[in-house]
Design an enzyme around this catalytic site. Structure first.
Site, short mmCIF file in Angstrom:
data_model
loop_
_atom_site.label_atom_id
_atom_site.label_comp_id
_atom_site.label_asym_id
_atom_site.label_seq_id
_atom_site.Cartn_x
_atom_site.Cartn_y
_atom_site.Cartn_z
N GLY A 1 -10.21 -12.06 -16.58
CA GLY A 1 -9.29 -11.80 -15.47
C GLY A 1 -8.15 -10.86 -15.79
N GLU B 1 -12.94 -13.71 -22.23
CA GLU B 1 -14.10 -13.00 -21.68
C GLU B 1 -13.71 -12.04 -20.57
OE1 GLU B 1 -16.42 -16.53 -20.89
OE2 GLU B 1 -15.28 -16.92 -19.06
N ARG C 1 -13.67 -6.80 -16.04
CA ARG C 1 -13.04 -5.63 -15.42
C ARG C 1 -12.27 -4.78 -16.42
NH1 ARG C 1 -11.39 -5.92 -10.24
NH2 ARG C 1 -11.50 -8.18 -10.42
N ARG D 1 -15.90 -3.89 -2.52
CA ARG D 1 -14.65 -4.59 -2.86
C ARG D 1 -13.55 -4.42 -1.82
NH1 ARG D 1 -11.77 -3.48 -6.65
NH2 ARG D 1 -11.00 -5.58 -7.01
N CYS E 1 -23.20 1.04 9.35
CA CYS E 1 -22.97 0.64 10.73
C CYS E 1 -22.06 -0.58 10.79
CB CYS E 1 -24.30 0.35 11.41
SG CYS E 1 -25.42 1.74 11.26
N TYR F 1 -17.49 -4.34 -10.67
CA TYR F 1 -17.86 -4.97 -9.41
C TYR F 1 -18.15 -3.98 -8.28
CZ TYR F 1 -16.02 -8.74 -12.20
OH TYR F 1 -15.79 -9.61 -13.23
C1 LIG Z 1 -15.81 -13.03 -13.50
C2 LIG Z 1 -15.52 -13.85 -14.67
C3 LIG Z 1 -14.94 -13.28 -15.79
C4 LIG Z 1 -14.47 -11.85 -15.85
O1 LIG Z 1 -13.47 -11.62 -14.90
P1 LIG Z 1 -12.72 -10.19 -14.93
O2 LIG Z 1 -11.73 -10.30 -13.82
O3 LIG Z 1 -13.76 -9.17 -14.65
O4 LIG Z 1 -12.13 -10.05 -16.27
C5 LIG Z 1 -14.77 -14.06 -16.90
N1 LIG Z 1 -15.15 -15.36 -16.90
C6 LIG Z 1 -15.72 -15.95 -15.83
C7 LIG Z 1 -16.12 -17.37 -15.90
C8 LIG Z 1 -15.92 -15.22 -14.67
O5 LIG Z 1 -16.47 -15.81 -13.62
#
Ligand SMILES: *Cc1c(COP(=O)(O)O)cnc(C)c1O
Length: 441
Positions: free
Chosen positions: A251, A293, A296, A337, A368, A398
């Protein structure tokens, strides 16, 4: 580099054309067609390496797993793995790409709130690091599939800490009412721990918490880490269960438009480490093996979508306001998005620089749907016209991964650019590709 929003190897040529990874955008469009996803390979590789360097060092190193749902091709999986990152997958389809890229199962984690039997079997067969599980139901299923095979499944439990973070705000009380996670507050998480510990075919490795996306500061992580550390201490005290691993999720935010100002990678890493160490220490538990993890943040800024401009229309919105609508040859099928999340983007002409007056504009697609908007609100010059090339920045995350065939539009090609050379990662779909699966065609 033009600025932080554009890929690292983007620049303006003296004649006004945009150059990406050393390649002239006009030549790329001519050679590969539009819409076109152009990935700056060295941008992805360098960001992956920066995450590795910022997180994976010192007394409490974090392993970094790339959340592949953001953008996954075999090449991208190899680039991030080459920089030392593991990979998160959420489906058998993503797992297939990671395996084809040669990533060892031990460096792959499987997510997903509703894994199929086939996905669980594949995860066990390929020796994945862990399955992240967020329901009692699936936990039982994983245990019984492992039992059938005489295996013990490595599992992490995804906790809901009651925090949801987006960019500047972290909402720390609500957000129990959603599909992900095992709630700490309602006792569901403790129940899952009991079930996992009682199942001889489950090896409970630890816990996972993911609080949202496009997060610009560490506040949301802090609240979540606090609650998770208290929960871990509670499990240690009441069950004698000491978690080996803790994943703080992804995130980490990136800039899409001027004014977006996320913490830089090293600073975020520093704060997350400090938060976890402090929270574990005050909860009286040892710091588990850590991981994050990001998705983005690894790929988002690397990619530009090139479109060709078609129809330009002046729409009289009110007595004193006209908005210029610029229609391009893709739209919500290659970038959902804006419609889905009201996302903001930055765009610029890629074939020339214009000195005409810039006016309030909206970039729309060719689908459309009136909601088929690529860039909702931006300034574009009054002389934008059919045949111009428009580059939309920050489309690495995304966009391609969420692409559809709405209106039976073939999905765009994905190309990589590097040091003046380009190559196809995913070829453009054709109308024939789409007809090939239609059994009456
Ligand atoms: C989507 C997601 C991420 C990555 O989120 P980003 O905003 O792309 O960094 C990491 N962990 C989990 C469990 C996710 O669902």
């Amino acid at each position: 580099m033009i600025d932080a929003i554009w890929p690292r190897h983007a620049e303006r040529l003296p004649d006004g054309g945009l150059r990406l990874g050393g390649c002239d955008a006009r030549s790329l469009a001519a050679q590969y067609g539009t819409p076109l996803f152009v990935v700056d390979e060295l941008d992805v590789r360098s960001r992956a390496a920066e995450y590795k360097a910022a997180y994976d060092h010192g007394d409490h190193p974090f392993e970094v797993f790339y959340a592949s749902k953001a953008f996954l091709t075999v090449a991208i999986a190899r680039w991030v793995h080459g920089a030392g990152l593991g990979i998160d997958v959420a489906t058998g389809g993503e797992l297939a790409v990671a395996l084809r890229a040669g990533i060892p199962g031990e460096q792959i984690v499987m997510h997903g709130n509703n894994k199929s039997r086939a996905e669980i079997e594949a995860a066990l067969e390929h020796g994945l690091r862990a399955l992240v599980c967020d329901s009692l139901d699936e936990l039982a299923r994983i245990g019984s599939i492992a039992a059938e095979r005489g295996l013990v499944a490595p599992v992490m439990l995804r906790l809901t800490a009651g925090v949801e973070a987006h960019t500047h705000e972290a909402i720390a009380t609500a957000h129990e009412d959603q599909k992900f996670g095992l709630s700490i507050a309602t006792g569901m998480a403790a129940k899952a721990v009991d079930q996992a510990l009682g199942d001889p075919h489950i090896d409970l490795r630890g816990f996972h918490s993911h609080i949202g996306s496009q997060i610009f500061d560490a506040d949301g992580f802090e609240i979540a880490a606090h609650r998770v550390a208290l929960f871990m201490a509670d499990m240690a005290r009441t069950r004698g269960y000491v978690a080996d691993a803790l994943d703080l999720g992804g995130g980490m935010g990136i800039p899409y438009v001027d004014g977006d100002d996320p913490l830089d990678v090293a600073e975020m890493a520093h704060r997350l480490r400090a938060i976890v160490v402090r929270e574990c220490s005050s909860a009286g538990i040892a710091v588990p093996r850590l991981s994050v993890e990001p998705g983005r943040a690894i790929v988002g800024s690397s990619t530009v979508t090139l479109y060709e401009v078609g129809v330009v229309k002046q729409v009289q919105v009110s007595d004193d306001f006209v908005r210029q609508y610029v229609a391009v040859d893709g739209g919500m099928s290659d970038n959902i998005r804006t419609a889905l999340y009201n996302a903001d983007y930055t765009a610029a002409l890629a074939n020339r620089v214009s000195h005409a007056t810039a006016v309030p504009s909206r970039v729309v697609g060719k689908h459309c749907e009136s909601g088929d908007i690529v860039v909702n609100n931006l300034q574009l010059p009054t002389d934008v016209r059919a045949g111009d090339l428009l580059a939309v920045a920050t489309t690495g995350a995304y966009c391609w991964s969420m692409a559809s065939n709405y209106n039976n539009l073939p999905r765009p090609a994905v190309i990589a650019v590097r040091d003046g050379a380009s190559r196809v990662l995913i070829r453009r779909e054709t109308a024939e590709d789409l007809l090939a699966r239609d059994q009456d065609a």
